[in-house]
Design a protein around this motif. Structure first.
Motif, PDB file in Angstrom:
ATOM      1  N   HIS A  82      -4.468  10.173  -2.346  1.00 48.32           N
ATOM      2  CA  HIS A  82      -5.147  10.087  -3.441  1.00 48.32           C
ATOM      3  C   HIS A  82      -5.173  11.586  -4.236  1.00 48.32           C
ATOM      4  O   HIS A  82      -5.432  11.752  -5.233  1.00 48.32           O
ATOM      5  CB  HIS A  82      -6.852  10.049  -3.317  1.00 48.32           C
ATOM      6  CG  HIS A  82      -7.383  10.835  -2.065  1.00 48.32           C
ATOM      7  ND1 HIS A  82      -7.274  12.237  -2.094  1.00 48.32           N
ATOM      8  CD2 HIS A  82      -8.037  10.321  -0.848  1.00 48.32           C
ATOM      9  CE1 HIS A  82      -7.850  12.647  -0.995  1.00 48.32           C
ATOM     10  NE2 HIS A  82      -8.311  11.901  -0.287  1.00 48.32           N
ATOM     11  N   ASN A  89      -6.852   3.043  -5.821  1.00 53.11           N
ATOM     12  CA  ASN A  89      -7.227   3.627  -4.472  1.00 53.11           C
ATOM     13  C   ASN A  89      -6.559   4.853  -4.099  1.00 53.11           C
ATOM     14  O   ASN A  89      -6.861   5.930  -3.666  1.00 53.11           O
ATOM     15  CB  ASN A  89      -7.355   2.972  -3.245  1.00 53.11           C
ATOM     16  CG  ASN A  89      -8.600   1.870  -3.316  1.00 53.11           C
ATOM     17  OD1 ASN A  89      -9.846   2.202  -3.587  1.00 53.11           O
ATOM     18  ND2 ASN A  89      -8.308   0.486  -2.870  1.00 53.11           N
ATOM     19  N   HIS A  99       0.925  -1.154  -0.017  1.00 51.86           N
ATOM     20  CA  HIS A  99      -0.091   0.067  -0.020  1.00 51.86           C
ATOM     21  C   HIS A  99       0.656   1.388   0.286  1.00 51.86           C
ATOM     22  O   HIS A  99       2.073   1.213   0.529  1.00 51.86           O
ATOM     23  CB  HIS A  99      -0.961  -0.011   1.184  1.00 51.86           C
ATOM     24  CG  HIS A  99      -1.879   0.910   1.236  1.00 51.86           C
ATOM     25  ND1 HIS A  99      -1.760   2.153   1.448  1.00 51.86           N
ATOM     26  CD2 HIS A  99      -3.360   1.033   0.769  1.00 51.86           C
ATOM     27  CE1 HIS A  99      -2.895   3.210   1.461  1.00 51.86           C
ATOM     28  NE2 HIS A  99      -3.646   2.193   0.756  1.00 51.86           N
ATOM     29  N   HIS A 101       0.616   4.121   1.539  1.00 56.15           N
ATOM     30  CA  HIS A 101       1.281   4.468   2.877  1.00 56.15           C
ATOM     31  C   HIS A 101       2.122   3.964   3.304  1.00 56.15           C
ATOM     32  O   HIS A 101       3.110   4.449   4.253  1.00 56.15           O
ATOM     33  CB  HIS A 101      -0.109   4.719   3.723  1.00 56.15           C
ATOM     34  CG  HIS A 101      -0.905   5.711   3.415  1.00 56.15           C
ATOM     35  ND1 HIS A 101      -2.104   5.731   2.709  1.00 56.15           N
ATOM     36  CD2 HIS A 101      -0.850   7.236   3.690  1.00 56.15           C
ATOM     37  CE1 HIS A 101      -2.613   6.855   2.673  1.00 56.15           C
ATOM     38  NE2 HIS A 101      -1.850   7.685   3.151  1.00 56.15           N
ATOM     39  N   ASP A 102       2.263   2.425   3.337  1.00 53.25           N
ATOM     40  CA  ASP A 102       3.345   1.771   3.841  1.00 53.25           C
ATOM     41  C   ASP A 102       4.689   2.161   3.022  1.00 53.25           C
ATOM     42  O   ASP A 102       5.779   2.451   3.494  1.00 53.25           O
ATOM     43  CB  ASP A 102       3.143   0.200   3.694  1.00 53.25           C
ATOM     44  CG  ASP A 102       1.980  -0.107   4.643  1.00 53.25           C
ATOM     45  OD1 ASP A 102       1.895   0.289   5.738  1.00 53.25           O
ATOM     46  OD2 ASP A 102       1.197  -0.756   4.031  1.00 53.25           O
TER      47      ASP A 102
END
Lengths: 407, 143
Positions: A359, A372, A340, A342-343
């Motif tokens: 986003h 996403n 992901h 954010h990771d």
């Protein structure tokens, strides 16, 4: 490009013992001493409320305010009375949506915009559409992220009254074919509202040559303080538009039941302005343009090519939009397979590499791309090849860190 | 704290573990939890009978922290009473806020203690607590 890092106090000092590799310039840049000093100088020596006093200090403040306007006008190749100071791009675009859109659009009219628009150039138009009964019509880029002539001709038609587009997408980093869009829009009798937030830091923007009707940009993405930006509008359009905000300094005369307004651009500048910020914006423009556009573009293009070539060697990286560097300005959005964004951003941050993940205020584009969220590395003139190398080195740690055994 | 302490083996494995990713037959409540700023989005389903969380499952997408936290939470709450589940959520929030740090006190959280590293990362707290807030809201609606 000469090394500029020493001109940026925030970048010159290591953070937690690590050099900060700041690659979130599409969100906001850092500020050079030239800007910080100009703002400090204004508040130390010239601060008063412009347009209000007859004393010498107030005249100097007025000169600072109007002098900054002249610098912004020169930057865009506009006339000073076509430049309205705003807080940021969002305010400029909202001003156009409310003062032009609400006043001149009606049911059945169409507002054409790209699906790649930042929410700032999308949500205000949704509100205008809802209020007036006008319809939103979206232009969709091809698989390479670029808008085609066919799509422009198909979506901008006789009912189109406003075309709202970003000159450079804040996610794809790709420039739209603005000459083609303006030509088609004007043939159809529509005005063009250009979001220049991501273009002004990276290329010379000449509103006269582009023949756009409105153009908005932010100072803080252009090495200037937060809270100051500018809107360009063709004078004949600005003159027929009603005010956006009303109050002090935007009037000619006020009576109990009626008001006449100041001439443009002051009609659109209610209340005390952010003169310190405007002075900073003028200093930023002078500092940036003194580097020379050819040199800025060549340097940023080299960073972009180096990053794209590095990403191309990593099979688990997806870059969004045409991976060819031509016509790409300042931004590379990407994902790491199986991880992901954010990771990814947290893992890069552990190495001092700051990228954006999310986003990017472009949810309709995310939907269109079928994702996403994504990571975004965005560049500025002070970034170096060493910064890109650090990005590439750190991104290769991500999958290992997340338990994928391919490295 | 190093990056591998945050993304330790328990978190990495649970972030991709499919064992709780399913709809729950006869679910008595289904609730979506969203972090609008980052896009973490889970739907938690519970079958609560006679005050006991008999089964739980989830669907959704998000970062490793949010997904691992949801999965570890479900490991913990299945078979517990509603009251116990709420207490565990309170204990988890205490750990993430850095207010509860004792090993013995945190023992009840089982493998979810692997998320303790998030207490040092303010930017990721929202990811870790999403499932637990959704659980509390769901149990509140159930009652």
């Amino acid at each position: 490009m000469k090394n500029l890092l020493n001109e940026f106090p925030l970048l010159a000092v290591p953070e937690n013992g690590k050099r900060l590799v700041y690659l979130d310039n599409g969100a906001t840049t850092q500020r050079p001493f030239a800007v910080l000093n100009a703002v400090e100088e204004y508040y130390k020596k010239n601060n008063a409320n412009p347009h209000r006093g007859v004393y010498d200090l107030a005249m100097r403040a007025t000169d600072a305010h109007e002098g900054a306007r002249a610098v912004v006008a020169g930057f865009l190749n506009a006339e000073p009375d076509e430049i309205i100071f705003t807080q940021n791009t969002s305010e400029g675009l909202n001003l156009v949506a409310y003062s032009y859109g609400l006043e001149f659009l009606k049911a059945g009219d169409e507002i054409a915009l790209s699906v790649a628009e930042h929410h700032s150039n999308l949500v205000p138009w949704q509100r205008v559409a809802k209020a007036t009964g006008a319809k939103l019509v979206y232009l969709y880029p091809g698989a390479d992220g670029r808008l085609t002539k066919e799509e422009i001709s198909a979506k901008i038609g006789p009912n189109t009254k406003v075309v709202a587009v970003a000159q450079v997408s804040n996610v794809l980093g790709l420039a739209v074919p603005i000459a083609e869009i303006v030509r088609r829009a004007h043939e159809m009798g529509a005005v063009v509202v250009l979001d220049c937030a991501q273009s002004t830091p990276h290329m010379q923007v000449d509103v006269k040559a582009l023949d756009v009707d409105f153009a908005a940009f932010s100072g803080h993405k252009l090495y200037a303080p937060m809270g100051v930006g500018a809107l360009y509008g063709k004078k004949e359009l600005l003159e027929k538009m009603p005010p956006f905000l009303s109050g002090g300094d935007m009037i000619a005369s006020v009576h109990e039941q009626s008001t006449t307004y100041a001439p443009v651009p002051r009609k659109f500048e209610a209340g005390t302005r952010n003169v310190g910020g405007e002075v900073g914006l003028a200093a930023a423009i002078q500092w940036l343009t003194a580097l020379g556009w050819d040199e800025i573009e060549a340097h940023e293009q080299a960073l972009m090519q180096h990053a794209l070539a590095g990403f191309a060697k990593l099979p688990y990286i997806t870059v969004y939009g045409d991976a060819a560097p031509q016509g790409r300005y300042g931004v590379i959005s990407f994902n790491v397979e199986g991880v992901h964004p954010h990771d990814v951003a947290t893992i890069l941050d552990a190495d001092g590499v700051a990228v954006r993940a999310g986003h990017h205020c472009a949810q309709p584009l995310m939907e269109y791309l079928g994702i996403n969220a994504c990571c975004r590395a965005s560049f500025a003139v002070y970034n170096t090849i060493a910064d890109v190398d650090q990005l590439l080195e750190s991104v290769q740690k991500v999958r290992g860190c997340m338990g994928f055994g391919d490295q | 704290m190093g990056i591998n302490d945050l993304y330790n083996q328990i978190i990495v494995e649970n972030s991709r573990s499919p064992h709780h990713r399913h709809a729950v037959g006869g679910a008595t409540i289904s609730l979506e939890g969203v972090n609008p700023s980052c896009g973490d989005d889970i739907t938690l389903q519970l079958r609560v009978k006679d005050g006991i969380v008999q089964e739980a499952g989830f669907t959704g997408e998000g970062c490793a922290i949010s997904q691992a936290s949801t999965s570890l939470m479900i490991d913990l709450i299945e078979g517990k009473t509603v009251e116990e589940a709420n207490q565990l959520a309170g204990l988890f929030f205490g750990m993430i806020k850095g207010e509860v740090t004792g090993e013995d006190e945190l023992d009840a959280l089982g493998d979810a203690v692997a998320l303790q590293g998030v207490s040092h990362m303010p930017s990721r707290v929202k990811c870790a607590v999403l499932a637990w807030h959704t659980l509390q809201d769901a149990l509140g609606e159930q009652a």
